[in-house]
Design a protein around this motif. Structure first.
Motif, PDB file in Angstrom:
ATOM      1  N   SER A 154       0.827  -1.208   0.000  1.00  0.00           N
ATOM      2  CA  SER A 154       0.000   0.000   0.000  1.00  0.00           C
ATOM      3  C   SER A 154       0.861   1.258   0.000  1.00  0.00           C
ATOM      4  O   SER A 154       0.494   2.269  -0.611  1.00  0.00           O
ATOM      5  CB  SER A 154      -0.928   0.018   1.218  1.00  0.00           C
ATOM      6  N   ILE A 155       1.993   1.205   0.699  1.00  0.00           N
ATOM      7  CA  ILE A 155       2.897   2.354   0.719  1.00  0.00           C
ATOM      8  C   ILE A 155       3.382   2.662  -0.695  1.00  0.00           C
ATOM      9  O   ILE A 155       3.351   3.813  -1.159  1.00  0.00           O
ATOM     10  CB  ILE A 155       4.105   2.085   1.643  1.00  0.00           C
ATOM     11  N   VAL A 156       3.826   1.607  -1.391  1.00  0.00           N
ATOM     12  CA  VAL A 156       4.346   1.776  -2.748  1.00  0.00           C
ATOM     13  C   VAL A 156       3.241   2.199  -3.708  1.00  0.00           C
ATOM     14  O   VAL A 156       3.401   3.140  -4.500  1.00  0.00           O
ATOM     15  CB  VAL A 156       5.011   0.478  -3.234  1.00  0.00           C
ATOM     16  N   PHE A 157       2.104   1.520  -3.642  1.00  0.00           N
ATOM     17  CA  PHE A 157       0.997   1.827  -4.546  1.00  0.00           C
ATOM     18  C   PHE A 157       0.451   3.230  -4.318  1.00  0.00           C
ATOM     19  O   PHE A 157       0.131   3.953  -5.269  1.00  0.00           O
ATOM     20  CB  PHE A 157      -0.118   0.791  -4.377  1.00  0.00           C
ATOM     21  N   GLY A 164      -6.659   6.364  -3.790  1.00  0.00           N
ATOM     22  CA  GLY A 164      -7.549   5.301  -4.270  1.00  0.00           C
ATOM     23  C   GLY A 164      -7.164   3.935  -3.739  1.00  0.00           C
ATOM     24  O   GLY A 164      -8.020   3.060  -3.558  1.00  0.00           O
ATOM     25  N   VAL A 165      -5.870   3.747  -3.463  1.00  0.00           N
ATOM     26  CA  VAL A 165      -5.380   2.473  -2.923  1.00  0.00           C
ATOM     27  C   VAL A 165      -6.033   2.173  -1.579  1.00  0.00           C
ATOM     28  O   VAL A 165      -6.385   1.034  -1.279  1.00  0.00           O
ATOM     29  CB  VAL A 165      -3.846   2.508  -2.769  1.00  0.00           C
ATOM     30  N   GLY A 166      -6.213   3.201  -0.763  1.00  0.00           N
ATOM     31  CA  GLY A 166      -6.812   3.013   0.563  1.00  0.00           C
ATOM     32  C   GLY A 166      -8.228   2.491   0.498  1.00  0.00           C
ATOM     33  O   GLY A 166      -8.665   1.743   1.393  1.00  0.00           O
ATOM     34  N   PHE A 167      -8.963   2.842  -0.549  1.00  0.00           N
ATOM     35  CA  PHE A 167     -10.348   2.397  -0.664  1.00  0.00           C
ATOM     36  C   PHE A 167     -10.457   0.925  -1.053  1.00  0.00           C
ATOM     37  O   PHE A 167     -11.549   0.358  -1.037  1.00  0.00           O
ATOM     38  CB  PHE A 167     -11.094   3.276  -1.672  1.00  0.00           C
ATOM     39  N   SER A 168      -9.322   0.298  -1.391  1.00  0.00           N
ATOM     40  CA  SER A 168      -9.339  -1.141  -1.649  1.00  0.00           C
ATOM     41  C   SER A 168      -9.643  -1.915  -0.370  1.00  0.00           C
ATOM     42  O   SER A 168      -9.980  -3.103  -0.425  1.00  0.00           O
ATOM     43  CB  SER A 168      -7.998  -1.598  -2.223  1.00  0.00           C
ATOM     44  N   ALA A 169      -9.528  -1.248   0.787  1.00  0.00           N
ATOM     45  CA  ALA A 169      -9.873  -1.895   2.056  1.00  0.00           C
ATOM     46  C   ALA A 169     -11.349  -2.278   2.098  1.00  0.00           C
ATOM     47  O   ALA A 169     -11.730  -3.203   2.829  1.00  0.00           O
ATOM     48  CB  ALA A 169      -9.536  -0.968   3.227  1.00  0.00           C
TER      49      ALA A 169
END
Length: 246
Positions: A154-157, A164-169
């Motif tokens: 998640s850090i890299v993405f 938007g990566v955070g909403f993959s949660a």
């Protein structure tokens, strides 16, 4: 009987790890991280391909009647891919990302980050077996390990794609949470989920899909991974159907 929080404890840890990793990625995004970002992304792509190949090897342990796991997975992928394409599953997943982007005023590659992270975090042996183990026995060790990996990714993405990566949660929480809750009903039919044939074929098919995602991360191809998602549900059905004719 396990309570709801015990069954889903690993999923909550995973959600927190993705959120924390995204937060750190957004903070650390800068000149230094920008310089090393391409190589970090390639490293994740290579590891993804390595893990996917190991997952796909699960198919060698599957046999139903006269058909082996490779043939069964091919049938599942073909049927699942056709369903995914006809239902425009990848387009709908991207639409969810676009909706979230507009709703929360996201910028840049919001949708790309949401889709890529959602697929990467949901497809894998740790997500499947970890959720089953958590729901069946309350053991969240495997999902805790997955959380550590997802947090780093998640850090890299997030440095590349943004928030938007955070909403993959959200899909991770729904997917793993539902699987963990339903796992209690499978206790009698799957006493050993790690070695159960239906789980092995799901893991193998997931590995092939993850391989496609690895190729996408390395920019070697553009595999429509989301369109194959129905294959994860179809794979055990194909196995049980073939096994009934042995």
């Amino acid at each position: 009987m396990l309570d709801f929080w015990t069954k889903t404890s690993g999923t909550w840890i995973n959600i927190f790890a993705i959120a924390l990793g995204t937060f750190l990625g957004l903070i650390l995004r800068g000149r230094f991280l920008s310089q090393v970002l391409p190589i970090l992304k390639q490293a994740i792509g290579l590891i993804t391909m390595f893990v996917s190949i190991n997952m796909a090897n699960s198919l060698l342990k599957v046999k139903a009647g006269v058909l082996d796991g490779v043939i069964l997975s091919l049938i599942a992928l073909i049927i699942g891919g056709v369903i995914g394409e006809l239902s425009q599953l990848e387009k709908h997943l991207e639409s969810v990302g676009d909706w979230l982007k507009a709703k929360f005023k996201g910028k840049g590659k919001f949708t790309e980050g949401f889709v890529a992270a959602s697929l990467l975090f949901c497809i894998g042996p740790m997500a499947i077996i970890g959720s089953l183990n958590n729901g069946l026995t309350g053991d969240n060790n495997l999902l805790a390990l997955k959380s550590a990996l997802d947090g780093f990714i998640s850090i890299v993405f997030a440095s590349t794609y943004g928030i938007g990566v955070g909403f993959s949660a959200l899909p991770v929480g729904l997917y793993q949470g539902i699987m963990s809750v339903l796992a209690g009903n499978l206790a009698q039919s799957l006493p050993d989920p790690a070695n159960a044939q239906p789980v092995l074929i799901i893991t193998g098919v997931g590995g092939l899909m993850l391989l496609g995602l690895g190729l996408n991360l390395l920019e070697l191809a553009k595999v429509r991974v989301a369109s194959f998602l129905p294959a994860l549900a179809i794979a055990p059905l194909v196995y049980w159907l073939a096994d009934s004719f042995k």
